[in-house]
Motif scaffolding. Structure first.
Motif, short mmCIF file in Angstrom:
data_model
loop_
_atom_site.label_atom_id
_atom_site.label_comp_id
_atom_site.label_asym_id
_atom_site.label_seq_id
_atom_site.Cartn_x
_atom_site.Cartn_y
_atom_site.Cartn_z
N ASP A 194 0.82 -1.21 0.00
CA ASP A 194 0.00 0.00 0.00
C ASP A 194 0.86 1.26 0.00
O ASP A 194 0.39 2.33 -0.43
CB ASP A 194 -0.93 0.00 1.22
CG ASP A 194 -2.00 -1.07 1.12
OD1 ASP A 194 -2.33 -1.48 -0.01
OD2 ASP A 194 -2.50 -1.51 2.19
N ASP A 195 2.10 1.15 0.49
CA ASP A 195 2.97 2.33 0.54
C ASP A 195 3.23 2.88 -0.87
O ASP A 195 3.37 4.10 -1.05
CB ASP A 195 4.31 1.97 1.19
CG ASP A 195 4.15 1.56 2.64
OD1 ASP A 195 3.07 1.86 3.21
OD2 ASP A 195 5.08 0.95 3.19
N LEU A 196 3.29 2.01 -1.86
CA LEU A 196 3.52 2.46 -3.23
C LEU A 196 2.35 3.31 -3.72
O LEU A 196 2.55 4.36 -4.35
CB LEU A 196 3.74 1.26 -4.15
CG LEU A 196 4.96 0.38 -3.86
CD1 LEU A 196 5.01 -0.78 -4.84
CD2 LEU A 196 6.24 1.22 -3.96
N TYR A 197 1.14 2.86 -3.45
CA TYR A 197 -0.03 3.64 -3.85
C TYR A 197 -0.11 4.96 -3.08
O TYR A 197 -0.49 6.00 -3.63
CB TYR A 197 -1.31 2.83 -3.64
CG TYR A 197 -1.43 1.63 -4.54
CD1 TYR A 197 -1.73 1.78 -5.89
CD2 TYR A 197 -1.24 0.35 -4.05
CE1 TYR A 197 -1.83 0.67 -6.72
CE2 TYR A 197 -1.34 -0.75 -4.88
CZ TYR A 197 -1.64 -0.58 -6.21
OH TYR A 197 -1.74 -1.68 -7.04
N GLU A 198 0.25 4.91 -1.80
CA GLU A 198 0.21 6.13 -0.98
C GLU A 198 1.21 7.15 -1.51
O GLU A 198 0.90 8.35 -1.63
CB GLU A 198 0.52 5.78 0.47
CG GLU A 198 0.43 6.95 1.43
CD GLU A 198 -0.98 7.49 1.54
OE1 GLU A 198 -1.13 8.70 1.82
OE2 GLU A 198 -1.94 6.72 1.32
N ALA A 199 2.41 6.69 -1.87
CA ALA A 199 3.40 7.61 -2.42
C ALA A 199 2.94 8.18 -3.75
O ALA A 199 3.16 9.37 -4.04
CB ALA A 199 4.73 6.87 -2.60
N ALA A 200 2.29 7.35 -4.58
CA ALA A 200 1.80 7.83 -5.87
C ALA A 200 0.70 8.87 -5.68
O ALA A 200 0.65 9.88 -6.39
CB ALA A 200 1.28 6.66 -6.70
N ARG A 201 -0.18 8.64 -4.69
CA ARG A 201 -1.24 9.62 -4.43
C ARG A 201 -0.66 10.94 -3.92
O ARG A 201 -1.15 12.02 -4.28
CB ARG A 201 -2.24 9.05 -3.41
CG ARG A 201 -3.22 8.06 -4.00
CD ARG A 201 -4.35 7.77 -3.02
NE ARG A 201 -3.86 7.06 -1.84
CZ ARG A 201 -3.82 5.74 -1.73
NH1 ARG A 201 -4.22 4.97 -2.74
NH2 ARG A 201 -3.37 5.17 -0.61
N ILE A 202 0.37 10.86 -3.10
CA ILE A 202 1.00 12.09 -2.62
C ILE A 202 1.61 12.88 -3.77
O ILE A 202 1.59 14.12 -3.78
CB ILE A 202 2.08 11.75 -1.56
CG1 ILE A 202 1.41 11.18 -0.30
CG2 ILE A 202 2.91 12.96 -1.21
CD1 ILE A 202 2.38 10.68 0.74
N ASP A 203 2.14 12.16 -4.77
CA ASP A 203 2.71 12.82 -5.95
C ASP A 203 1.65 13.33 -6.92
O ASP A 203 1.99 13.89 -7.97
CB ASP A 203 3.65 11.87 -6.69
CG ASP A 203 4.92 11.61 -5.88
OD1 ASP A 203 5.24 12.45 -5.02
OD2 ASP A 203 5.58 10.58 -6.13
N GLY A 204 0.39 13.11 -6.58
CA GLY A 204 -0.70 13.61 -7.43
C GLY A 204 -1.14 12.65 -8.51
O GLY A 204 -1.86 13.06 -9.44
N ALA A 205 -0.78 11.38 -8.43
CA ALA A 205 -1.17 10.42 -9.45
C ALA A 205 -2.63 10.02 -9.27
O ALA A 205 -3.09 9.75 -8.15
CB ALA A 205 -0.28 9.18 -9.36
#
Length: 303
Positions: A194-205
């Motif tokens: 889930d950390d990968l998705y969380e990082a992507a969401r923080i980057d605006g993905a």
């Protein structure tokens, strides 16, 4: 001390061989020996006369393979099989991956129930479901024609027209098999951190960017596995056209396996049927090698 270690190692090795011996014997008896026998059979003119009296059996070398390469019916079956694979594999993978992504979402309720519903067609008897789909695709009384008729589209002779027979069977095959691939995708999707998705969401993905840049790279090995399994499955289509169209209309749904069945059990040319089996094996092997090569090439380019 060294001698004792060697004795223990030899004892463990013998124990290991004792454990794997039953499996190796089963593989040899039920796979290796039949495959070798079929290869020898493909080099003979084994037919109904040889079946009655083995003295009629003759060694013909590669003549069965030469006749296949000059047989237009065989090439028609190859074309139909290739069409099934080219159209069916992407459709099956797309449907199963889409269903897996949807069921993996946290907002979906009753996920175990939906998994059972989507997987149920795969474990249902193929002949029974094929007969059911024959009724669904019926020109006059089928539900599918009734549904498209609501949009003003005239009834389609799904299984009686060469231009629609393959798409009709593909609809059934994709519906029947996508649940198995869906479970494979669902299992690997649950391992993506889930950390990968969380990082992507923080980057605006957004959702699509997350799927393309996070999900697809994470499940790439499984995607390759499913594509190889799917290609092998579509190259071996037999029961579906046999039950739904009997290879028609105008032999538009005759696959290589269906052609092999007719050679072996309709015309009793078992040597020719064995040759068809090995040609099919070579085709599947070649496509698998190309898939592995393309995967390594794309993976190297990606890295």
């Amino acid at each position: 001390m060294s001698a004792r270690r060697n004795t223990d190692a030899a004892r463990r090795e013998r124990a290991a061989w004792a454990f794997v011996a039953p499996a190796l014997i089963a593989v040899g008896v039920f796979f290796a020996i039949p495959v070798f026998a079929a290869l020898l059979l493909s080099l003979t003119d084994f037919d109904i006369y040889a079946l009655a009296d083995l003295s009629n059996l003759r060694f013909v070398g590669l003549q069965n393979y030469e006749r296949l390469l000059t047989n237009p019916l065989f090439w028609g079956a190859m074309k139909n099989t290739a069409l099934f694979a080219v159209l069916g594999v992407p459709l099956s993978i797309a449907a199963s991956l889409a269903a897996a992504v949807i069921l993996n979402a946290r907002v979906i309720r009753w996920r175990p129930v939906w998994r059972v519903v989507f997987f149920a067609p795969y474990v249902t008897t193929l002949v029974a479901t094929a007969v059911l789909w024959n009724y669904l695709l019926h020109t006059k009384y089928g539900v599918i024609n009734w549904a498209i008729g609501a949009f003003g589209i005239p009834p389609v002779d799904w299984l009686g027209d060469p231009s629609t027979s393959i798409p009709a069977i593909l609809m059934f095959v994709v519906w029947k098999t996508f649940g198995y691939n869906m479970l494979i995708f669902l299992a690997v999707l649950q391992t993506v951190p889930d950390d990968l998705y969380e990082a992507a969401r923080i980057d605006g993905a957004g959702p699509w960017t997350q799927f393309r840049n996070v999900t697809l790279p994470a499940i790439a090995p499984t995607l390759l596995l499913v594509s190889i399994i799917s290609v092998a499955g579509f190259f071996q289509l037999f029961a579906e056209p046999y039950v739904m169209t009997q290879g028609g209309p105008a032999q538009s749904t005759v696959t290589v396996l269906y052609f092999m069945y007719e050679e072996g059990f309709k015309w009793w040319s078992l040597g020719s049927a064995s040759a068809v089996a090995f040609v099919l094996f070579l085709c599947i092997f070649a496509v698998t090698v190309v898939q592995l090569w393309a995967s390594r090439r794309l993976g190297g380019d990606h890295t």
